[in-house]
Design a protein around this motif. Structure first.
Motif, PDB file in Angstrom:
ATOM      1  N   VAL A 138      70.876  74.909  33.880  1.00 39.75           N
ATOM      2  CA  VAL A 138      71.440  74.931  35.234  1.00 39.75           C
ATOM      3  C   VAL A 138      70.403  75.432  36.225  1.00 39.75           C
ATOM      4  CG1 VAL A 138      73.148  76.076  36.696  1.00 39.75           C
ATOM      5  CG2 VAL A 138      73.827  75.143  34.488  1.00 39.75           C
ATOM      6  N   HIS A 139      69.697  76.513  35.862  1.00 42.83           N
ATOM      7  CA  HIS A 139      68.675  77.059  36.760  1.00 42.83           C
ATOM      8  C   HIS A 139      67.506  76.089  36.929  1.00 42.83           C
ATOM      9  CE1 HIS A 139      70.089  80.954  38.006  1.00 42.83           C
ATOM     10  NE2 HIS A 139      70.540  81.178  36.791  1.00 42.83           N
ATOM     11  N   MET A 140      67.145  75.370  35.870  1.00 42.52           N
ATOM     12  CA  MET A 140      66.068  74.382  35.995  1.00 42.52           C
ATOM     13  C   MET A 140      66.475  73.262  36.947  1.00 42.52           C
ATOM     14  SD  MET A 140      64.497  74.132  32.167  1.00 42.52           S
ATOM     15  CE  MET A 140      63.333  72.868  32.585  1.00 42.52           C
ATOM     16  N   LYS A 141      67.743  72.843  36.856  1.00 40.42           N
ATOM     17  CA  LYS A 141      68.241  71.799  37.751  1.00 40.42           C
ATOM     18  C   LYS A 141      68.192  72.273  39.204  1.00 40.42           C
ATOM     19  CE  LYS A 141      72.081  68.568  37.981  1.00 40.42           C
ATOM     20  NZ  LYS A 141      73.390  68.227  37.440  1.00 40.42           N
ATOM     21  N   LYS A 142      68.630  73.523  39.442  1.00 38.62           N
ATOM     22  CA  LYS A 142      68.588  74.086  40.794  1.00 38.62           C
ATOM     23  C   LYS A 142      67.153  74.232  41.279  1.00 38.62           C
ATOM     24  CE  LYS A 142      72.831  76.855  40.850  1.00 38.62           C
ATOM     25  NZ  LYS A 142      73.317  78.239  40.951  1.00 38.62           N
ATOM     26  N   ALA A 143      66.245  74.658  40.378  1.00 36.65           N
ATOM     27  CA  ALA A 143      64.839  74.838  40.759  1.00 36.65           C
ATOM     28  C   ALA A 143      64.219  73.509  41.165  1.00 36.65           C
ATOM     29  CB  ALA A 143      64.061  75.461  39.604  1.00 36.65           C
ATOM     30  N   LEU A 144      64.543  72.442  40.437  1.00 37.22           N
ATOM     31  CA  LEU A 144      64.015  71.125  40.782  1.00 37.22           C
ATOM     32  C   LEU A 144      64.600  70.606  42.095  1.00 37.22           C
ATOM     33  CD1 LEU A 144      63.990  69.510  37.239  1.00 37.22           C
ATOM     34  CD2 LEU A 144      62.020  70.250  38.579  1.00 37.22           C
ATOM     35  N   ALA A 145      65.807  71.103  42.437  1.00 37.22           N
ATOM     36  CA  ALA A 145      66.426  70.705  43.699  1.00 37.22           C
ATOM     37  C   ALA A 145      65.867  71.511  44.872  1.00 37.22           C
ATOM     38  CB  ALA A 145      67.936  70.876  43.615  1.00 37.22           C
ATOM     39  N   GLY A 146      65.078  72.573  44.592  1.00 40.50           N
ATOM     40  CA  GLY A 146      64.442  73.333  45.663  1.00 40.50           C
ATOM     41  C   GLY A 146      64.886  74.772  45.798  1.00 40.50           C
ATOM     42  N   ASP A 147      65.715  75.272  44.896  1.00 35.85           N
ATOM     43  CA  ASP A 147      66.162  76.659  44.973  1.00 35.85           C
ATOM     44  C   ASP A 147      65.031  77.585  44.511  1.00 35.85           C
ATOM     45  OD1 ASP A 147      67.494  79.048  45.015  1.00 35.85           O
ATOM     46  OD2 ASP A 147      69.044  78.488  43.565  1.00 35.85           O
ATOM     47  N   ALA A 148      64.533  78.434  45.418  1.00 35.28           N
ATOM     48  CA  ALA A 148      63.382  79.283  45.120  1.00 35.28           C
ATOM     49  C   ALA A 148      63.709  80.359  44.088  1.00 35.28           C
ATOM     50  CB  ALA A 148      62.871  79.930  46.404  1.00 35.28           C
ATOM     51  N   ARG A 149      64.899  80.946  44.193  1.00 34.66           N
ATOM     52  CA  ARG A 149      65.264  82.007  43.235  1.00 34.66           C
ATOM     53  C   ARG A 149      65.368  81.457  41.813  1.00 34.66           C
ATOM     54  NH1 ARG A 149      69.593  86.209  45.834  1.00 34.66           N
ATOM     55  NH2 ARG A 149      68.220  86.957  47.476  1.00 34.66           N
ATOM     56  N   SER A 150      65.968  80.293  41.677  1.00 35.01           N
ATOM     57  CA  SER A 150      66.078  79.681  40.351  1.00 35.01           C
ATOM     58  C   SER A 150      64.698  79.310  39.818  1.00 35.01           C
ATOM     59  CB  SER A 150      66.964  78.442  40.397  1.00 35.01           C
ATOM     60  OG  SER A 150      68.307  78.833  40.597  1.00 35.01           O
ATOM     61  N   ALA A 151      63.830  78.829  40.698  1.00 39.20           N
ATOM     62  CA  ALA A 151      62.475  78.484  40.268  1.00 39.20           C
ATOM     63  C   ALA A 151      61.739  79.717  39.770  1.00 39.20           C
ATOM     64  CB  ALA A 151      61.715  77.852  41.431  1.00 39.20           C
ATOM     65  N   LYS A 152      61.874  80.832  40.496  1.00 43.36           N
ATOM     66  CA  LYS A 152      61.217  82.079  40.073  1.00 43.36           C
ATOM     67  C   LYS A 152      61.769  82.539  38.728  1.00 43.36           C
ATOM     68  CE  LYS A 152      60.299  86.816  41.630  1.00 43.36           C
ATOM     69  NZ  LYS A 152      59.907  87.205  40.330  1.00 43.36           N
ATOM     70  N   LEU A 153      63.088  82.471  38.570  1.00 41.54           N
ATOM     71  CA  LEU A 153      63.710  82.892  37.308  1.00 41.54           C
ATOM     72  C   LEU A 153      63.203  82.046  36.144  1.00 41.54           C
ATOM     73  CD1 LEU A 153      67.210  84.112  36.781  1.00 41.54           C
ATOM     74  CD2 LEU A 153      66.445  82.278  35.304  1.00 41.54           C
ATOM     75  N   VAL A 154      63.159  80.717  36.332  1.00 37.92           N
ATOM     76  CA  VAL A 154      62.717  79.819  35.256  1.00 37.92           C
ATOM     77  C   VAL A 154      61.251  80.080  34.920  1.00 37.92           C
ATOM     78  CG1 VAL A 154      62.250  77.405  34.695  1.00 37.92           C
ATOM     79  CG2 VAL A 154      64.433  78.042  35.709  1.00 37.92           C
ATOM     80  N   LEU A 155      60.399  80.228  35.937  1.00 37.20           N
ATOM     81  CA  LEU A 155      58.976  80.470  35.689  1.00 37.20           C
ATOM     82  C   LEU A 155      58.743  81.823  35.011  1.00 37.20           C
ATOM     83  CD1 LEU A 155      57.391  79.062  38.953  1.00 37.20           C
ATOM     84  CD2 LEU A 155      57.278  78.099  36.663  1.00 37.20           C
ATOM     85  N   ASP A 156      59.461  82.858  35.457  1.00 37.98           N
ATOM     86  CA  ASP A 156      59.314  84.177  34.829  1.00 37.98           C
ATOM     87  C   ASP A 156      59.732  84.137  33.363  1.00 37.98           C
ATOM     88  OD1 ASP A 156      58.354  85.250  37.163  1.00 37.98           O
ATOM     89  OD2 ASP A 156      60.249  86.223  37.741  1.00 37.98           O
TER      90      ASP A 156
END
Length: 166
Positions: free
Chosen positions: A86-104
């Protein structure tokens, strides 16, 4: 015997109770089969009892199986994986917090996420080529040494023969 050792000198609540003189059983004289044997432990965990295994509620919740649709098929995966998807999907859609969480999380697990610059890739390629060249050189020298050793073992050199040949 001092006055303090004399039971009559002690306060009544401090006196140790003693069996009556000449008694073989009764008060303070339990039967042998009910006494604590050497090495025997009675109630080793105490009044509170044995401590139970404490389960981490977050770990328990994340390990529960959940059903989700992946690639058009209903699939059962654990909750942790579903959350990451779910967080990866949000990160790909442009959500910065989800992108940070996935990368961390990816860095924490040791995955390389961000690519390297062309200069870094060229440097790595040059270093790899140099390492391969050096390893080939070492292997060739070891092969020469092994061949020399094999020849000496098959044809041992006699010091007298060498002196005659010179």
């Amino acid at each position: 015997m001092s006055d303090k050792d004399d039971p009559s000198w002690q306060r009544p609540w401090e006196r140790k109770k003693q069996p009556k003189p000449g008694a073989t059983k009764g008060y303070c004289l339990p039967p042998r089969e009910h006494t604590i044997k050497p090495g025997e432990k009675r109630n080793p965990w105490g009044r509170k009892g044995k401590p139970g295994r404490k389960l981490d509620p977050v770990k328990t919740a994340l390990s529960q199986p959940t059903q989700t649709v992946l690639n058009g098929k209903l699939t059962e995966i654990d909750a942790e994986t579903a959350l990451m998807l779910v967080h990866m999907k949000k990160a790909l859609a442009g959500d910065a917090r989800s992108a940070k969480l996935v990368l961390d999380e990816a860095r924490h697990r040791g995955h390389v996420i961000i690519g390297k610059s062309p200069e870094e890739l060229a440097t790595e390629a040059a270093e790899l080529a140099e390492r391969e060249r050096l390893s080939r050189k070492i292997i060739e020298s070891l092969d020469r040494l092994a061949e020399k050793y094999r020849r000496e073992r098959l044809d041992p050199v006699d010091p007298a023969r060498v002196a005659c040949e010179e």
